[in-house]
Design an enzyme around this catalytic site. Structure first.
Site, PDB file in Angstrom:
ATOM      1  N   SER A  15       6.617  -0.841   6.975  1.00 27.22           N
ATOM      2  CA  SER A  15       5.336  -0.746   7.664  1.00 27.22           C
ATOM      3  C   SER A  15       4.411  -1.684   7.045  1.00 27.22           C
ATOM      4  O   SER A  15       3.286  -1.986   7.758  1.00 27.22           O
ATOM      5  CB  SER A  15       4.701   0.837   7.302  1.00 27.22           C
ATOM      6  OG  SER A  15       4.472   1.015   5.812  1.00 27.22           O
ATOM      7  N   SER A  37      10.168   1.048   3.174  1.00 28.88           N
ATOM      8  CA  SER A  37       9.911   0.791   4.385  1.00 28.88           C
ATOM      9  C   SER A  37       9.147  -0.339   4.887  1.00 28.88           C
ATOM     10  O   SER A  37       8.538  -1.090   4.200  1.00 28.88           O
ATOM     11  CB  SER A  37       8.981   2.002   5.144  1.00 28.88           C
ATOM     12  OG  SER A  37       7.873   2.000   5.140  1.00 28.88           O
ATOM     13  N   LYS A  94      -0.570   1.898   2.043  1.00 28.19           N
ATOM     14  CA  LYS A  94      -1.067   1.085   3.267  1.00 28.19           C
ATOM     15  C   LYS A  94      -2.105   0.189   2.883  1.00 28.19           C
ATOM     16  O   LYS A  94      -2.480   0.273   1.858  1.00 28.19           O
ATOM     17  CB  LYS A  94      -1.688   2.004   4.420  1.00 28.19           C
ATOM     18  CG  LYS A  94      -0.621   3.162   4.596  1.00 28.19           C
ATOM     19  CD  LYS A  94       0.628   2.587   5.603  1.00 28.19           C
ATOM     20  CE  LYS A  94       1.573   3.510   5.839  1.00 28.19           C
ATOM     21  NZ  LYS A  94       2.888   2.908   6.629  1.00 28.19           N
ATOM     22  N   SER A 107       4.121   1.324  11.877  1.00 25.65           N
ATOM     23  CA  SER A 107       3.548   1.925  10.736  1.00 25.65           C
ATOM     24  C   SER A 107       2.884   3.238  11.015  1.00 25.65           C
ATOM     25  O   SER A 107       2.087   3.573  11.960  1.00 25.65           O
ATOM     26  CB  SER A 107       2.266   1.006  10.158  1.00 25.65           C
ATOM     27  OG  SER A 107       1.590   1.587   9.232  1.00 25.65           O
TER      28      SER A 107
END
Length: 297
Positions: A104, A102, A159, A262
């Protein structure tokens, strides 16, 4: 099913076959090969040199090879054990590959990036259970980390670590502060997001002296919509300006670099230390752009 568990089962099954072959089946094949060769030699001795087959040495070796050959079920189990064991060891304790699914972490990581994750940087953990058995380096603010998603531990997320245990992280009016200290931001040229086909405001953020780029979309409001219930939810205060959270012991506050696109700790809470998989450090392939290959912050 968890891939690490599948790999572990394969190691066990092929390992049992490998040991059984070394201790039981291979000695039996050698005895059979020796008996077959001895019988062949006796037959050659009976016919004598005059009538002996000139291809006898080749036939003799072929006979031995046929008797020593593994049956198909051992060939597809025991033969693969060393390879599977090496893959399991490297993936479990040294480095593991992941693919970014993705956007994010844009602009740091793009969809389609294949990355490597250091599995021992934060301490070696047992596969399957993820139990730490050695003490590694502590997580630092700014580290890009792969972890098991707290809401579904069969899913891996990536992250950036923003808050450490005991930190107070505030994201108000799209400005980040940690323990009351604003995180410095320097404007960069607008970033064209190919996935969303539009421009976003780009900044260089400095966390504990480490720099990384982030994106902000001025059109998106600062408040958090759709925050879920999660452990230690009372540690967070939500308002029209954003969110303020105190990180509980043994947990971390994670955020994506693509701040308005995100799903991170602002929405689903803190990441327990037990969920840490490793530190992402290298892009080893992106089939859309080979220039992506290299290390990153």
């Amino acid at each position: 099913m968890n891939f690490a568990l599948i790999l572990f089962v394969l190691v066990v099954v092929t390992g049992i076959a490998w040991v059984a072959d070394k201790l039981v089946f291979m000695p039996r094949r050698r005895l059979a090969a020796d008996a077959a060769v001895d019988e062949f030699d006796r037959q050659q001795a009976r016919v004598g040199e005059r009538f002996a087959d000139e291809n006898a040495p080749v036939t003799r070796q072929q006979l031995r090879n046929d008797k020593l050959r593994q049956p198909w079920w051992l060939e597809y189990t025991a033969s693969f054990f060393p390879v599977i064991l090496v893959v399991f060891f490297v993936r479990s304790f040294i480095v593991e590959p992941f693919k970014i699914p993705s956007g994010s972490m844009v602009p740091t990581l793009l969809v389609g990036d294949f990355i490597l994750v250091n599995k021992f940087h934060y301490g070696i953990r047992l596969p399957i259970t993820n139990t730490r058995i050695t003490q590694g380096a502590p997580v630092q603010r700014g580290d890009v980390i792969v972890f098991r998603y707290p809401k579904d531990e069969s899913v891996d997320y990536i992250k950036r670590a923003i808050g450490l245990p005991g930190d107070v992280v505030a994201y108000q009016d799209k400005k980040l502060t940690v323990n009351g200290q604003p995180v410095p931001e320097t404007p960069l040229p607008d970033y064209f997001d190919e996935e969303r086909i539009g421009y976003a405001k780009q900044f260089e953020e400095t966390i504990d002296g480490r720099k990384n780029a982030i994106l902000n979309n001025p059109a998106v409001p600062p408040y958090v919509i759709g925050a879920e219930d999660f452990p230690y939810h009372d540690n967070c205060q939500y308002n029209e300006r954003g969110v303020i959270c105190k990180v509980p012991p043994g947990h971390y506050f994670m955020m994506g670099d693509n701040r308005d696109n995100s799903a991170d700790s602002r929405y689903w809470g803190f990441v327990p230390d037990a969920n840490i998989v490793g530190r992402a450090f290298f892009i080893w392939m992106n089939f859309s752009s080979l220039r992506r290959i290299g290390s990153f912050q």
